[in-house]
Design an enzyme around this catalytic site. Structure first.
Site, PDB file in Angstrom:
ATOM      1  N   TYR A  36     -53.071   8.954  25.052  1.00  0.00           N
ATOM      2  CA  TYR A  36     -52.368   9.702  23.995  1.00  0.00           C
ATOM      3  C   TYR A  36     -52.544  11.197  24.289  1.00  0.00           C
ATOM      4  O   TYR A  36     -53.478  11.825  23.781  1.00  0.00           O
ATOM      5  CB  TYR A  36     -52.951   9.375  22.616  1.00  0.00           C
ATOM      6  CG  TYR A  36     -52.935   7.904  22.256  1.00  0.00           C
ATOM      7  CD1 TYR A  36     -51.747   7.245  21.953  1.00  0.00           C
ATOM      8  CD2 TYR A  36     -54.125   7.178  22.204  1.00  0.00           C
ATOM      9  CE1 TYR A  36     -51.743   5.903  21.618  1.00  0.00           C
ATOM     10  CE2 TYR A  36     -54.124   5.836  21.857  1.00  0.00           C
ATOM     11  CZ  TYR A  36     -52.931   5.204  21.572  1.00  0.00           C
ATOM     12  OH  TYR A  36     -52.935   3.868  21.234  1.00  0.00           O
ATOM     13  N   TRP A  42     -52.632  11.877  11.909  1.00  0.00           N
ATOM     14  CA  TRP A  42     -53.837  11.483  11.180  1.00  0.00           C
ATOM     15  C   TRP A  42     -55.066  11.475  12.071  1.00  0.00           C
ATOM     16  O   TRP A  42     -56.178  11.614  11.599  1.00  0.00           O
ATOM     17  CB  TRP A  42     -53.638  10.223  10.348  1.00  0.00           C
ATOM     18  CG  TRP A  42     -53.618   8.864  10.972  1.00  0.00           C
ATOM     19  CD1 TRP A  42     -53.209   8.524  12.215  1.00  0.00           C
ATOM     20  CD2 TRP A  42     -54.032   7.644  10.317  1.00  0.00           C
ATOM     21  NE1 TRP A  42     -53.311   7.164  12.380  1.00  0.00           N
ATOM     22  CE2 TRP A  42     -53.821   6.601  11.238  1.00  0.00           C
ATOM     23  CE3 TRP A  42     -54.544   7.335   9.069  1.00  0.00           C
ATOM     24  CZ2 TRP A  42     -54.105   5.267  10.932  1.00  0.00           C
ATOM     25  CZ3 TRP A  42     -54.829   6.007   8.767  1.00  0.00           C
ATOM     26  CH2 TRP A  42     -54.617   4.991   9.682  1.00  0.00           C
ATOM     27  N   ASP A  43     -54.851  11.419  13.412  1.00  0.00           N
ATOM     28  CA  ASP A  43     -55.992  11.585  14.323  1.00  0.00           C
ATOM     29  C   ASP A  43     -56.620  12.960  14.119  1.00  0.00           C
ATOM     30  O   ASP A  43     -57.843  13.097  14.025  1.00  0.00           O
ATOM     31  CB  ASP A  43     -55.544  11.450  15.786  1.00  0.00           C
ATOM     32  CG  ASP A  43     -54.996  10.068  16.095  1.00  0.00           C
ATOM     33  OD1 ASP A  43     -53.963   9.698  15.526  1.00  0.00           O
ATOM     34  OD2 ASP A  43     -55.616   9.351  16.909  1.00  0.00           O
ATOM     35  N   TYR A  90     -45.702  10.618  27.936  1.00  0.00           N
ATOM     36  CA  TYR A  90     -45.934   9.617  26.889  1.00  0.00           C
ATOM     37  C   TYR A  90     -44.583   9.123  26.410  1.00  0.00           C
ATOM     38  O   TYR A  90     -43.653   9.922  26.239  1.00  0.00           O
ATOM     39  CB  TYR A  90     -46.703  10.256  25.718  1.00  0.00           C
ATOM     40  CG  TYR A  90     -46.944   9.273  24.588  1.00  0.00           C
ATOM     41  CD1 TYR A  90     -47.991   8.356  24.647  1.00  0.00           C
ATOM     42  CD2 TYR A  90     -46.099   9.251  23.473  1.00  0.00           C
ATOM     43  CE1 TYR A  90     -48.194   7.444  23.633  1.00  0.00           C
ATOM     44  CE2 TYR A  90     -46.304   8.340  22.443  1.00  0.00           C
ATOM     45  CZ  TYR A  90     -47.345   7.442  22.531  1.00  0.00           C
ATOM     46  OH  TYR A  90     -47.541   6.538  21.524  1.00  0.00           O
ATOM     47  N   GLY A 176     -49.590   4.393  10.475  1.00  0.00           N
ATOM     48  CA  GLY A 176     -50.722   4.499  11.392  1.00  0.00           C
ATOM     49  C   GLY A 176     -51.199   3.135  11.873  1.00  0.00           C
ATOM     50  O   GLY A 176     -51.956   3.038  12.816  1.00  0.00           O
ATOM     51  N   ASP A 178     -49.631   0.501  13.464  1.00  0.00           N
ATOM     52  CA  ASP A 178     -48.314   0.278  14.057  1.00  0.00           C
ATOM     53  C   ASP A 178     -47.791  -1.152  13.979  1.00  0.00           C
ATOM     54  O   ASP A 178     -46.706  -1.393  13.493  1.00  0.00           O
ATOM     55  CB  ASP A 178     -48.330   0.707  15.532  1.00  0.00           C
ATOM     56  CG  ASP A 178     -48.714   2.168  15.698  1.00  0.00           C
ATOM     57  OD1 ASP A 178     -49.080   2.825  14.703  1.00  0.00           O
ATOM     58  OD2 ASP A 178     -48.650   2.657  16.844  1.00  0.00           O
ATOM     59  N   TYR A 360     -54.762  -5.139  18.683  1.00  0.00           N
ATOM     60  CA  TYR A 360     -54.422  -3.855  18.061  1.00  0.00           C
ATOM     61  C   TYR A 360     -54.591  -3.909  16.545  1.00  0.00           C
ATOM     62  O   TYR A 360     -55.690  -4.173  16.064  1.00  0.00           O
ATOM     63  CB  TYR A 360     -52.973  -3.559  18.473  1.00  0.00           C
ATOM     64  CG  TYR A 360     -52.680  -2.116  18.770  1.00  0.00           C
ATOM     65  CD1 TYR A 360     -53.505  -1.333  19.548  1.00  0.00           C
ATOM     66  CD2 TYR A 360     -51.517  -1.529  18.261  1.00  0.00           C
ATOM     67  CE1 TYR A 360     -53.198  -0.007  19.800  1.00  0.00           C
ATOM     68  CE2 TYR A 360     -51.201  -0.214  18.528  1.00  0.00           C
ATOM     69  CZ  TYR A 360     -52.040   0.544  19.300  1.00  0.00           C
ATOM     70  OH  TYR A 360     -51.738   1.836  19.548  1.00  0.00           O
ATOM     71  N   TRP A 361     -53.526  -3.729  15.739  1.00  0.00           N
ATOM     72  CA  TRP A 361     -53.677  -3.721  14.273  1.00  0.00           C
ATOM     73  C   TRP A 361     -53.539  -5.111  13.655  1.00  0.00           C
ATOM     74  O   TRP A 361     -53.320  -5.246  12.462  1.00  0.00           O
ATOM     75  CB  TRP A 361     -52.645  -2.764  13.646  1.00  0.00           C
ATOM     76  CG  TRP A 361     -52.989  -1.333  13.926  1.00  0.00           C
ATOM     77  CD1 TRP A 361     -52.437  -0.531  14.886  1.00  0.00           C
ATOM     78  CD2 TRP A 361     -53.991  -0.528  13.276  1.00  0.00           C
ATOM     79  NE1 TRP A 361     -53.027   0.712  14.876  1.00  0.00           N
ATOM     80  CE2 TRP A 361     -53.977   0.749  13.898  1.00  0.00           C
ATOM     81  CE3 TRP A 361     -54.897  -0.759  12.244  1.00  0.00           C
ATOM     82  CZ2 TRP A 361     -54.823   1.789  13.507  1.00  0.00           C
ATOM     83  CZ3 TRP A 361     -55.742   0.273  11.854  1.00  0.00           C
ATOM     84  CH2 TRP A 361     -55.707   1.529  12.485  1.00  0.00           C
ATOM     85  N   GLU A 404     -61.196   2.730  21.224  1.00  0.00           N
ATOM     86  CA  GLU A 404     -60.108   2.884  20.241  1.00  0.00           C
ATOM     87  C   GLU A 404     -60.236   1.835  19.122  1.00  0.00           C
ATOM     88  O   GLU A 404     -60.060   2.137  17.947  1.00  0.00           O
ATOM     89  CB  GLU A 404     -58.767   2.743  20.963  1.00  0.00           C
ATOM     90  CG  GLU A 404     -57.551   3.023  20.116  1.00  0.00           C
ATOM     91  CD  GLU A 404     -56.255   2.848  20.885  1.00  0.00           C
ATOM     92  OE1 GLU A 404     -56.305   2.433  22.066  1.00  0.00           O
ATOM     93  OE2 GLU A 404     -55.188   3.135  20.317  1.00  0.00           O
TER      94      GLU A 404
HETATM   95  C1  GLC Z   1     -51.723   4.408  17.823  1.00  0.00           C
HETATM   96  C2  GLC Z   1     -52.250   4.094  16.424  1.00  0.00           C
HETATM   97  C3  GLC Z   1     -52.065   5.295  15.514  1.00  0.00           C
HETATM   98  C4  GLC Z   1     -52.718   6.514  16.151  1.00  0.00           C
HETATM   99  C5  GLC Z   1     -52.244   6.735  17.591  1.00  0.00           C
HETATM  100  C6  GLC Z   1     -53.066   7.782  18.324  1.00  0.00           C
HETATM  101  O1  GLC Z   1     -50.357   4.615  17.818  1.00  0.00           O
HETATM  102  O2  GLC Z   1     -51.616   2.976  15.899  1.00  0.00           O
HETATM  103  O3  GLC Z   1     -52.620   5.061  14.251  1.00  0.00           O
HETATM  104  O4  GLC Z   1     -52.435   7.645  15.384  1.00  0.00           O
HETATM  105  O5  GLC Z   1     -52.374   5.542  18.332  1.00  0.00           O
HETATM  106  O6  GLC Z   1     -54.443   7.463  18.289  1.00  0.00           O
END
Ligand code: GLC
Length: 435
Positions: A36, A42-43, A90, A176, A178, A360-361, A404
């Site tokens: 990333y 929100w990070d 990205y 957030g 995803d 993941y989520w 992560e």
């Molecule tokens: C992924 C996560 C998201 C976060 C991003 C960067 O997309 O789902 O919540 O902000 O990664 O860490």
């Protein structure tokens, strides 16, 4: 700030600080090197909380640089792109969103066209609480207040799609979380033309190709409609009320009221908004029969069946009724969440068919949602639950590093390495004594 640590905690502290130092670009912190490479909304909020204890000047810059990407209508994007990086660093990059073509977007800063959970005001207030120099802390809040107030005005006027007081997400990325199984139904209802997605594009995360088709198609719809409020309200096919996003909004509305009082502005509108969100959360998203908060699909007109970690978001509400709190705490400690996982809190009810411990989520444990549930337990005056979450989170990173996300049963680290929010929130947790 003066934090008293044991020897083992000191080692953890230095390791976390090293991650944040390495991920600092000079103006902001990337979530994870390589994976990333830009600035994520929100990070940055979570990162600022950790930086507040490690490098307070950078904590302020982290939030301010995020607001460099704010649009003139108050919208705060979920990604602020770093234009020094090569094209294609990205996917999806700035080309998908075309923010430059929108007169509301800032000049010279390219951003995404979706937002992220609005925890910004909550973080700004916590930074102020941590500030060693009270006057400097106040000056920072005074500088940020207009931007935060504009962000909340945008959410209130553009994202309260059904007039309930709650704000809708118009893309899974806005939550957030995803690929949360909560979105399976509304995503399944979409009818994108085929093929909506150019095959062969680099993918990230373990979402399926079909998910990505839909994500990219939805983003394209928003872009082609020029992110118009009327389109979001009346036409856009994905509109969901998420309990975690709305709890973040509520907590930030309360924080904004406090910030307003500190900087000499009127706190009342923010307090009224918080009360409205509080009532609507209970009215629209609380499932009294099942004892949980559920996301609600505005387009399908129905609650969404899968219970995820987002159900605990409303612990951030200081006015949560006692019976709701008791049932949420029972659910959290039950064999559907913390009671079944050696390393809580899993992202999804482990008894749900959609649960997947590695995906993941859809099952793993994340440090940022653990921090939110921990913070909520503190808000609710549940020290035993808070200590359980603090201990479980520190154990995860001691065992597996600042990954992560993590396997909720054995704590194996997954996804990116040296993840910034995992490091930053460990600093924040170490800064708080148990109990
Ligand atoms: C992924 C996560 C998201 C976060 C991003 C960067 O997309 O789902 O919540 O902000 O990664 O860490």
């Amino acid at each position: 700030m003066d934090v008293r640590l044991t020897g083992d905690e000191t080692a953890l502290w230095h390791a976390a600080a090293r991650v944040l130092d390495a991920n600092w670009t000079g103006r902001a912190t990337v979530p994870s090197p390589g994976l990333y490479p830009h600035q994520w909304g929100w990070d940055s909020v979570f990162v600022a909380l950790g930086l507040a204890l490690h490098r307070p000047d950078r904590a302020e810059r982290e939030l301010l640089s995020l607001f460099d990407g704010q649009w003139s209508d108050g919208f705060v994007p979920h990604i602020v792109f770093n234009d020094d990086l090569p094209r294609g660093a990205y996917f999806p990059g700035p080309e998908l969103w075309c923010s430059g073509a929108d007169p509301r977007a800032p000049r010279g800063v390219r951003t995404s066209g979706v937002t992220s959970p609005p925890l910004h005001a909550l973080a700004a207030l916590r930074l102020h609480g941590r500030a060693a120099d009270a006057e400097r802390g106040r000056a920072f809040l005074a500088r940020l207040y207009p931007a935060l107030a504009a962000q909340h005005r945008y959410l209130e006027t553009v994202r309260d799609l059904d007039g309930s007081g709650l704000i809708a997400i118009c893309h899974p990325w806005e939550s957030g979380q995803d690929n949360s199984p909560a979105w399976d139904r509304p995503l399944g209802d979409l009818r994108p033309p085929s093929p909506a997605y150019a095959p062969g594009r680099p993918r990230r995360g373990p979402a399926t190709g079909e998910d990505h088709d839909r994500y990219a198609w939805l983003a394209g719809l928003l872009r082609d409609a020029r992110y118009a409020p009327g389109f979001l309200r009346d036409e856009h096919p994905f509109a969901v009320l998420d309990p975690l996003v709305n709890a973040a909004y509520l907590a930030s509305a309360h924080a904004l009221a406090e910030i307003a009082a500190i900087v000499g502005a009127d706190p009342l509108p923010h307090r009224e908004r918080a009360e409205r969100v509080h009532a609507a959360l209970l009215d629209r998203l609380w499932d009294a029969a099942a004892g949980c908060f559920r996301a609600h699909d505005l387009r399908g007109g129905r609650p969404l069946p899968v219970v995820t970690v987002a159900t605990f978001g409303p612990l951030l509400d200081p006015d949560l009724p006692g019976d709701v709190l008791r049932r949420l705490a029972d659910l959290l400690l039950s064999a559907r969440f913390a009671g079944a996982a050696g390393y809580p809190v899993p992202a999804c009810d482990v008894q749900a068919p959609a649960f997947d411990r590695g995906a993941y989520w859809r099952g793993p444990t994340w440090v940022n949602t653990n921090w939110l549930v921990w913070y909520g337990a503190c808000v609710q005056g549940l020290p035993v639950v808070a200590d359980l979450l603090r201990g479980a989170t520190l154990r995860l990173v001691r065992q597996s590093g600042f990954r992560e996300f993590f396997d909720p049963f054995d704590g194996t680290g997954r996804g990116g390495h040296d993840h910034s929010w995992s490091a930053a929130l460990v600093l924040d947790l170490l800064g708080e004594r148990p109990g």
